[in-house]
Design an enzyme around this catalytic site. Structure first.
Site, PDB file in Angstrom:
ATOM      1  N   TYR A   1      15.075 -19.392  12.208  1.00 62.53           N
ATOM      2  CA  TYR A   1      14.599 -18.128  12.635  1.00 62.53           C
ATOM      3  C   TYR A   1      15.243 -17.124  12.597  1.00 62.53           C
ATOM      4  O   TYR A   1      14.617 -15.966  11.951  1.00 62.53           O
ATOM      5  CB  TYR A   1      14.021 -18.368  14.150  1.00 62.53           C
ATOM      6  CG  TYR A   1      13.013 -17.391  14.691  1.00 62.53           C
ATOM      7  CD1 TYR A   1      11.500 -17.684  14.800  1.00 62.53           C
ATOM      8  CD2 TYR A   1      13.512 -16.051  15.254  1.00 62.53           C
ATOM      9  CE1 TYR A   1      10.881 -16.789  15.102  1.00 62.53           C
ATOM     10  CE2 TYR A   1      12.491 -15.277  15.587  1.00 62.53           C
ATOM     11  CZ  TYR A   1      11.389 -15.491  15.466  1.00 62.53           C
ATOM     12  OH  TYR A   1      10.409 -14.676  15.984  1.00 62.53           O
TER      13      TYR A   1
ATOM     14  N   PHE B   1       2.008   5.601  -5.059  1.00 64.07           N
ATOM     15  CA  PHE B   1       1.350   4.402  -5.299  1.00 64.07           C
ATOM     16  C   PHE B   1       0.210   4.318  -4.265  1.00 64.07           C
ATOM     17  O   PHE B   1       0.384   4.877  -3.226  1.00 64.07           O
ATOM     18  CB  PHE B   1       2.309   3.267  -5.270  1.00 64.07           C
ATOM     19  CG  PHE B   1       1.398   1.839  -5.421  1.00 64.07           C
ATOM     20  CD1 PHE B   1       1.002   1.789  -6.573  1.00 64.07           C
ATOM     21  CD2 PHE B   1       1.420   0.915  -4.503  1.00 64.07           C
ATOM     22  CE1 PHE B   1       0.173   0.336  -6.967  1.00 64.07           C
ATOM     23  CE2 PHE B   1       0.593  -0.216  -4.635  1.00 64.07           C
ATOM     24  CZ  PHE B   1       0.297  -0.737  -6.079  1.00 64.07           C
ATOM     25  N   ASP B   2      -0.869   3.687  -4.569  1.00 65.53           N
ATOM     26  CA  ASP B   2      -2.095   3.788  -3.601  1.00 65.53           C
ATOM     27  C   ASP B   2      -1.650   3.161  -2.173  1.00 65.53           C
ATOM     28  O   ASP B   2      -2.193   4.131  -1.274  1.00 65.53           O
ATOM     29  CB  ASP B   2      -3.430   3.389  -4.295  1.00 65.53           C
ATOM     30  CG  ASP B   2      -3.092   1.851  -4.745  1.00 65.53           C
ATOM     31  OD1 ASP B   2      -2.130   1.259  -4.239  1.00 65.53           O
ATOM     32  OD2 ASP B   2      -4.091   1.401  -5.434  1.00 65.53           O
TER      33      ASP B   2
ATOM     34  N   ASP C   1      10.950   4.343  -4.192  1.00 67.11           N
ATOM     35  CA  ASP C   1      10.080   3.342  -4.236  1.00 67.11           C
ATOM     36  C   ASP C   1      10.393   2.696  -5.281  1.00 67.11           C
ATOM     37  O   ASP C   1      10.177   2.807  -6.641  1.00 67.11           O
ATOM     38  CB  ASP C   1       8.630   4.046  -4.296  1.00 67.11           C
ATOM     39  CG  ASP C   1       7.559   2.663  -4.159  1.00 67.11           C
ATOM     40  OD1 ASP C   1       7.731   1.579  -4.639  1.00 67.11           O
ATOM     41  OD2 ASP C   1       6.379   3.023  -4.112  1.00 67.11           O
TER      42      ASP C   1
ATOM     43  N   ALA D   1      10.013  -0.531  -6.818  1.00 68.77           N
ATOM     44  CA  ALA D   1       9.407  -1.832  -7.241  1.00 68.77           C
ATOM     45  C   ALA D   1       9.882  -2.141  -8.616  1.00 68.77           C
ATOM     46  O   ALA D   1      10.005  -3.317  -8.951  1.00 68.77           O
ATOM     47  CB  ALA D   1       7.737  -1.616  -7.306  1.00 68.77           C
TER      48      ALA D   1
ATOM     49  N   LYS E   1       7.525  -7.530  -8.059  1.00 64.23           N
ATOM     50  CA  LYS E   1       7.577  -6.938  -9.377  1.00 64.23           C
ATOM     51  C   LYS E   1       9.095  -7.273  -9.761  1.00 64.23           C
ATOM     52  O   LYS E   1       9.390  -8.034 -10.380  1.00 64.23           O
ATOM     53  CB  LYS E   1       7.610  -5.288  -9.384  1.00 64.23           C
ATOM     54  CG  LYS E   1       6.065  -4.744  -9.344  1.00 64.23           C
ATOM     55  CD  LYS E   1       5.353  -5.259  -7.912  1.00 64.23           C
ATOM     56  CE  LYS E   1       4.024  -4.570  -7.980  1.00 64.23           C
ATOM     57  NZ  LYS E   1       4.116  -3.653  -6.669  1.00 64.23           N
TER      58      LYS E   1
ATOM     59  N   HIS F   1     -13.657  -0.635  -5.283  1.00 64.08           N
ATOM     60  CA  HIS F   1     -13.329  -1.579  -6.499  1.00 64.08           C
ATOM     61  C   HIS F   1     -13.224  -2.966  -6.464  1.00 64.08           C
ATOM     62  O   HIS F   1     -13.646  -3.692  -7.104  1.00 64.08           O
ATOM     63  CB  HIS F   1     -12.377  -0.839  -7.250  1.00 64.08           C
ATOM     64  CG  HIS F   1     -10.805  -0.941  -6.476  1.00 64.08           C
ATOM     65  ND1 HIS F   1     -10.803   0.005  -5.421  1.00 64.08           N
ATOM     66  CD2 HIS F   1      -9.793  -1.539  -6.566  1.00 64.08           C
ATOM     67  CE1 HIS F   1      -9.628  -0.269  -4.810  1.00 64.08           C
ATOM     68  NE2 HIS F   1      -9.170  -1.180  -5.586  1.00 64.08           N
TER      69      HIS F   1
END
Ligand SMILES: *Cc1c(COP(=O)(O)O)cnc(C)c1O
Length: 462
Positions: A71, A123-124, A220, A222, A263, A454
């Site tokens: 843990y 990014f969204d 960011d 990624a 990614k 979408h």
């Protein structure tokens, strides 16, 4: 770039099945002409996303066996912390279950209602998390990123003049913009802009501008390694450096980062926040416990942390990156050679078909990019994703579609999963659809969900 063979051998395989065109017509009709509703077993080549779809290496799989499922304070957490330190230079790390969870924790710590967060291009999920905090997300990338055929080598760059002008208006009584702007973010590579890279010179410039206004910088991260490969290839004076060295310099301009490990850490699930400040680390751990579990596991098992730690260092291999980016380019170049309209230059993780030029006879209110995803599936069982009017959504007040400038189909290439023969096949499928493009029909909604339409929308041929 010459096309070298893949720098790996394949020792585990997953069979994939090619359905017949008749089966696919039935399947896509049942799915309401929405590729998100097609079971993956009915897809032959799945280019829906490069997120969490990587093939792990033998070293990563072996790492699963040394997972210490404690843990608190598992050895795998320390391995991850040390790997992040070596690769990115940040001493403090909080694991999270994926990238958006890192955003959730970091923004809960730093972003307040009424503030504004500038980014080259959000990014969204990043935008959604900024807005979830009651703040506003603004995009300040250079104009070239909105031009589908501009050949700027670093189309993902932040526009430093726009950033400076923006921060100037936010200066408060303390002489900094900090009260209104909690951070400047830079997304590498610029995903929403087509996987376009950000230069070292630009990152350095962002740091200098942000320093003048007393605002921290977060990356960011990624696709940080893919970004570094482009820097090595394209930025003057960088050709003699190792990827590891370039990556270190990229992060030296930031106070921390959020990372989607799905990614460039080459894993199927995971993420983290990394930072330089111990004080920020302490503040963020409070939210990490609330949202993600204890601060040394972040919603993940010890084995996941180990695979992530190993992937972070593996991804720095130049042979790997040359193959990875080379494969995306190999597909894109075949399409360009055949006169298929795509977004140029070819980005790091995907090839984007330009649906407005591909299907000029279908008006935007008949969703040409969505129609193109359907045709690619029927033609060859290839699954791409619409990045156009369906994704953009509609105005909540009027219910009218919002029409984006670019109407695209993204063919995202999973890392180390497909061979160049698979890419030849995909290119053939796209070319066959292109050859019969005048017969392609548009679509109309039979069901339009109120938000994020979408994913679950249904259509029929118009
Ligand atoms: C994927 C991605 C995210 C979100 O990460 P998830 O792991 O999907 O939650 C954030 N930013 C960028 C640039 C991404 O590509």
């Amino acid at each position: 770039m010459s096309h070298e063979p893949e720098p790996y051998r394949i020792k585990v395989i997953e069979p994939i099945r090619k359905t017949s065109p008749e089966e696919r017509r039935r399947i896509i009709k049942e799915a309401g002409y929405n590729l998100f509703a097609v079971p993956s077993e009915d897809v032959f080549i799945d280019l829906l996303t490069d997120s969490g779809t990587s093939a792990m290496s033998d070293r990563q799989w072996a790492g699963l066996m040394v997972g210490d499922e404690a843990y608190a304070g598992s050895r795998n957490f320390f391995n991850l912390r040390d790997a992040v330190g070596r690769v990115m230079g940040f001493p403090f790390v909080i694991p999270t279950h994926q990238g958006r969870a890192a955003e959730h924790v970091l923004f809960s710590t730093l972003v307040k209602p009424g503030q504004v967060v500038p980014n080259n291009m959000h990014f969204d999920t990043t935008k959604a998390h900024v807005e979830h905090r009651g703040a506003r997300a603004v995009n300040l990338a250079i104009d070239a990123v909105y031009d589908p055929v501009s050949h700027n080598p670093f189309k993902g760059d932040m526009d430093l003049d726009k950033l400076e002008a923006f921060l100037k208006t936010k200066v408060g009584p303390d002489g900094t913009a900090r009260a209104e702007v909690p951070m400047v973010m830079v997304t590498v590579t610029c995903n929403s802009g087509g996987g376009q890279p950000v230069s070292l010179a630009n990152l350095r410039g962002v740091r200098q501008v942000a320093d003048r206004y007393g605002v921290p910088v977060f990356i960011d991260a990624a696709r940080f390694a893919e970004n570094a490969f482009f820097i090595k290839e394209r930025e003057p004076g960088q050709q003699g450096r190792s990827i590891a060295d370039i990556v270190k310099e990229m992060f030296s301009y930031a106070d921390g980062c959020t990372m989607s490990a799905k990614k460039d850490a080459l894993v199927n699930m995971g993420g983290f926040i990394a930072m330089r400040s111990e004080e920020l680390y302490r503040l963020a751990t409070v939210w990490a416990v609330l949202f993600e579990g204890f601060i040394t596991y972040g919603g993940l098992a010890g084995r996941d942390l180990e695979a992530m730690a190993r992937g972070l260092e593996e991804v720095l291999s130049e042979d790997y990156l040359r193959d990875r980016i080379g494969q995306v380019r190999y597909l894109g170049q075949q399409l360009l050679d055949a006169g298929v309209p795509i977004i140029e230059p070819i980005g790091g993780h995907a090839v984007y078909l330009d649906a407005k030029r591909f299907l000029p006879r279908i008006p935007q209110d008949r969703f040409p990019a969505q129609a193109l995803t359907v045709e690619l599936y029927i033609e060859g069982g290839v699954r791409g994703v619409e990045i156009g009017t369906v994704l953009e959504g509609s105005d909540p007040a009027t219910g009218e579609n919002i029409y984006p400038t670019l109407e695209m189909v993204r063919l995202a290439i999973p890392r180390r999963v497909y061979t160049s023969r698979h890419m030849d096949y995909v290119a053939d499928v796209v070319k066959r659809v292109h050859a019969r493009r005048d017969s392609v029909r548009g679509l109309k909604f039979t069901y339009e969900p109120p938000v994020l339409r979408h994913f679950t929308a249904r259509f029929e041929p118009a």
